[in-house]
Design an enzyme around this catalytic site. Structure first.
Site, mmCIF file in Angstrom:
data_model
loop_
_atom_site.group_PDB
_atom_site.id
_atom_site.type_symbol
_atom_site.label_atom_id
_atom_site.label_comp_id
_atom_site.label_asym_id
_atom_site.label_seq_id
_atom_site.Cartn_x
_atom_site.Cartn_y
_atom_site.Cartn_z
ATOM 1 N N GLU A 101 38.293 81.280 -32.977
ATOM 2 C CA GLU A 101 37.456 80.621 -34.009
ATOM 3 C C GLU A 101 37.033 81.596 -35.108
ATOM 4 O O GLU A 101 37.054 81.265 -36.280
ATOM 5 C CB GLU A 101 36.171 80.079 -33.354
ATOM 6 C CG GLU A 101 36.372 78.954 -32.372
ATOM 7 C CD GLU A 101 36.538 77.609 -33.052
ATOM 8 O OE1 GLU A 101 36.414 77.574 -34.287
ATOM 9 O OE2 GLU A 101 36.811 76.619 -32.332
ATOM 10 N N PRO A 104 2.498 83.055 -68.249
ATOM 11 C CA PRO A 104 1.756 84.249 -67.848
ATOM 12 C C PRO A 104 2.590 85.295 -67.098
ATOM 13 O O PRO A 104 2.100 86.377 -66.820
ATOM 14 C CB PRO A 104 0.676 83.679 -66.931
ATOM 15 C CG PRO A 104 1.258 82.426 -66.392
ATOM 16 C CD PRO A 104 2.159 81.873 -67.438
ATOM 17 N N ASP A 146 7.243 90.157 -76.611
ATOM 18 C CA ASP A 146 6.020 90.937 -76.497
ATOM 19 C C ASP A 146 6.060 91.776 -75.223
ATOM 20 O O ASP A 146 6.820 91.483 -74.301
ATOM 21 C CB ASP A 146 4.806 89.990 -76.367
ATOM 22 C CG ASP A 146 4.505 89.319 -77.690
ATOM 23 O OD1 ASP A 146 5.107 89.712 -78.697
ATOM 24 O OD2 ASP A 146 3.653 88.399 -77.698
ATOM 25 N N LYS A 165 2.797 95.538 -78.350
ATOM 26 C CA LYS A 165 1.528 95.959 -78.953
ATOM 27 C C LYS A 165 0.663 96.434 -77.792
ATOM 28 O O LYS A 165 0.213 95.648 -76.994
ATOM 29 C CB LYS A 165 0.835 94.785 -79.639
ATOM 30 C CG LYS A 165 1.506 94.286 -80.874
ATOM 31 C CD LYS A 165 0.459 93.688 -81.809
ATOM 32 C CE LYS A 165 1.094 92.891 -82.919
ATOM 33 N NZ LYS A 165 1.569 91.575 -82.498
ATOM 34 N N GLY A 208 2.253 83.682 -72.487
ATOM 35 C CA GLY A 208 1.389 82.495 -72.470
ATOM 36 C C GLY A 208 1.900 81.406 -73.392
ATOM 37 O O GLY A 208 3.076 81.046 -73.373
ATOM 38 N N ASP A 209 0.992 80.893 -74.214
ATOM 39 C CA ASP A 209 1.340 79.872 -75.198
ATOM 40 C C ASP A 209 1.275 80.513 -76.584
ATOM 41 O O ASP A 209 0.286 81.200 -76.885
ATOM 42 C CB ASP A 209 0.329 78.716 -75.091
ATOM 43 C CG ASP A 209 0.757 77.519 -75.917
ATOM 44 O OD1 ASP A 209 1.217 77.715 -77.059
ATOM 45 O OD2 ASP A 209 0.638 76.390 -75.417
ATOM 46 N N THR A 235 -0.644 78.844 -71.057
ATOM 47 C CA THR A 235 -1.503 79.951 -71.472
ATOM 48 C C THR A 235 -2.152 80.608 -70.254
ATOM 49 O O THR A 235 -2.334 79.962 -69.206
ATOM 50 C CB THR A 235 -2.553 79.443 -72.491
ATOM 51 O OG1 THR A 235 -3.221 80.574 -73.045
ATOM 52 C CG2 THR A 235 -3.579 78.518 -71.854
ATOM 53 N N ALA A 236 -2.459 81.908 -70.386
ATOM 54 C CA ALA A 236 -2.973 82.679 -69.237
ATOM 55 C C ALA A 236 -4.197 82.010 -68.617
ATOM 56 O O ALA A 236 -4.317 81.953 -67.387
ATOM 57 C CB ALA A 236 -3.300 84.105 -69.680
ATOM 58 N N MET A 248 -8.325 89.199 -73.874
ATOM 59 C CA MET A 248 -8.493 90.567 -74.382
ATOM 60 C C MET A 248 -9.944 91.011 -74.242
ATOM 61 O O MET A 248 -10.518 91.600 -75.159
ATOM 62 C CB MET A 248 -8.051 90.657 -75.852
ATOM 63 C CG MET A 248 -6.565 90.367 -76.034
ATOM 64 S SD MET A 248 -6.060 90.188 -77.739
ATOM 65 C CE MET A 248 -6.392 88.458 -78.037
#
Ligand code: SAH
Length: 467
Positions: free
Chosen positions: A22, A226, A249, A271, A303-304, A332-333, A384
């Site tokens: 087999e 996120p 980003d 950034k 996020g958005d 978004t976060a 932030m």
């Protein structure tokens, strides 16, 4: 990675298989997909091996494999389900300089046979170095579902068209030609008119694509969510997959960038808060430059894009250059953070409004309507906000906010290193330092984690302090 995946050319090469039961049959089923010359050794063969022999698909020699049998063989398989016999086969293989595989024995093998998804000439090989066969089976099943059964046919016809397609200008146009073929034109033509229709459609596409490419490029301004790739929208995924150039980003996670095509140009325009950064005007110029050359640009924002995303500057730059764009929203976060702690932004009888604030603006720490924010039952998400926390707490307390106002901080939302701190307004600055929060974080003012979830292991929250 201990085993490096390669595709071995077996056309016309010898493969010797020791074993006729087999286990050997299972391996032979795979090997018979190739163009190898297969010889099987062993007495009392499985009926399937007999019928393959009768059909001339392989050669069966009714004795034990022996010296000389592996001469010039590319591969030797020990598939006897018997340690002594397999060790014997390995010795024969090695003395002839062949690569040896002992079925289900990683340590005794020079190579392993992966799980295979076969859309010849497209082959997907899946290996887990023996660590997780269940996972390999699942990935195989998912890949089988993902790849249309007609893919092999399309790839075959496409292969025959390569010379003609190579007359197209190298780079973006040629890439677009092939993606249009595999994503739209090819499957449709095959379904409607069979293989002949596919060839015709390819010819038409070859001339149409040149006209199309004179059109200007396009930019998708995409919310990448996120971090967790599963929180991407299907639209975002599609736009990312179609992009010639990806401009992202710093906060867009590597797992999401993995979803871009291998040939896409990927540029990070990071950034760093209080560190070296790309200037927004340079980012705008970069997007316009690539789209102006006709590229499909995916501009990925965490996020958005409509939340603290410098979206308007980029839209203005695109408008000024007359470049069309679309916006694809993301999670978004603060939205993902609320899901993480099981708490709504708004709740009947508690708060009928919810604010999104930034801790920083062009002038430094951002000023807000502190008096109204300090009222009981206010709720807000601060983006932030980590560096601004002392300032923020000071301002709110000064305007009459309760020292015991709940504050929840969620760092690295939806990522493996996600951290949750449940604290109060008065303790916030120290709590952030104690917890060593350095990554991106959302500060929820006036919201605490859902009580019922505190103790539950679904969130894996330790009992106190840093949750
Ligand atoms: N457009 C983004 C926000 C960009 S501003 C969005 O809609 O989420 C950058 C800030 O977003 C960070 O300083 C942090 O406050 C927040 N942020 C972004 N990704 C995050 C994450 N994975 N976890 C927690 N906060 C995040």
């Amino acid at each position: 990675m201990r085993h490096f995946p390669i595709f071995r050319d077996l056309r016309g090469r010898r493969v010797a298989v020791s074993g006729v039961g087999e286990t050997a049959v299972a391996k032979l089923r795979l090997l018979l997909k190739t163009e190898a010359k297969i010889t099987v050794y062993g007495i009392n063969p499985h009926p399937q091996i007999r019928s393959w022999t009768e059909a001339g698909r392989l050669q069966h020699i009714p004795r034990r494999i022996d010296h000389g049998d592996a001469l010039c063989a590319a591969l030797v398989y020990g598939a006897n389900d018997d340690e002594t016999e397999d060790a014997h086969a390995a010795r024969i293989g090695h003395s002839a300089g062949a690569l040896v595989n002992i079925v289900d024995n990683l340590e005794a093998s020079d190579f392993i046979t992966p799980a295979i998804v076969d859309r010849d000439p497209v082959t997907v090989a899946i290996g887990t170095e023996g660590a997780a066969p269940v996972l390999a089976r699942r990935i195989k099943a998912e890949t089988e579902e993902m790849l249309a059964p007609t893919l092999g046919t399309l790839a075959c016809i496409g292969q025959g068209f390569r010379d003609a397609a190579n007359a197209l200008p190298h780079g973006r146009i040629r890439r677009r030609f092939w993606s249009r073929y595999y994503d739209e034109i090819g499957p449709r033509a095959l379904a409607e008119g069979g293989e002949e229709a596919v060839v015709l459609a390819l010819e038409t596409l070859c001339s149409d694509i040149l006209v199309e490419d004179r059109e200007i490029g396009h930019v998708a301004l995409i919310g990448a969510g996120p971090g967790d790739p599963e929180l991407l929208t299907l639209k975002a995924r599609k736009a990312l997959h179609e992009a010639d150039v990806v401009i992202h980003d710093r906060l867009v996670s590597p797992e999401i960038l993995e979803l871009a095509r291998r040939e896409a140009i990927v540029i990070e325009v990071g950034k760093m808060p209080h560190g070296p950064s790309w200037k927004q005007s340079d980012i705008d110029a970069l997007i316009v430059e690539h789209a102006g050359q006709g590229a499909h640009v995916a501009r990925l924002k965490s996020g958005d894009p409509v939340v603290f995303g410098r979206l308007d500057e980029e839209m203005d730059a695109l408008d000024a250059a007359n470049i069309p764009f679309t916006i694809i929203p993301g999670i978004t976060a603060a939205s993902a953070a609320a899901a993480t702690i099981g708490t709504s932004w708004t709740r009947r009888g508690r708060n009928a409004a919810f604010r999104l604030l930034t801790g920083h603006d062009v002038a430094g720490f951002a000023e807000h309507d502190w008096r109204s924010l300090a009222q009981p039952d206010q709720a807000a998400a601060v983006y932030m906000g980590v560096r601004a926390a002392r300032f923020l707490a000071g301002r709110l307390l000064m305007h009459g906010a309760g020292a015991e106002t709940p504050v929840t901080v969620i760092e690295n939302v939806s990522r493996l290193d996600q951290k949750i701190i449940s604290t109060t307004l008065a303790r916030l600055p120290d709590a952030l330092i104690e917890a060593g929060i350095t990554g991106p974080a959302i500060l929820f003012l006036g919201l605490s984690p859902r009580q019922a979830m505190d103790a539950s292991d679904t969130l894996e929250l330790p009992a106190t302090g840093v949750l």
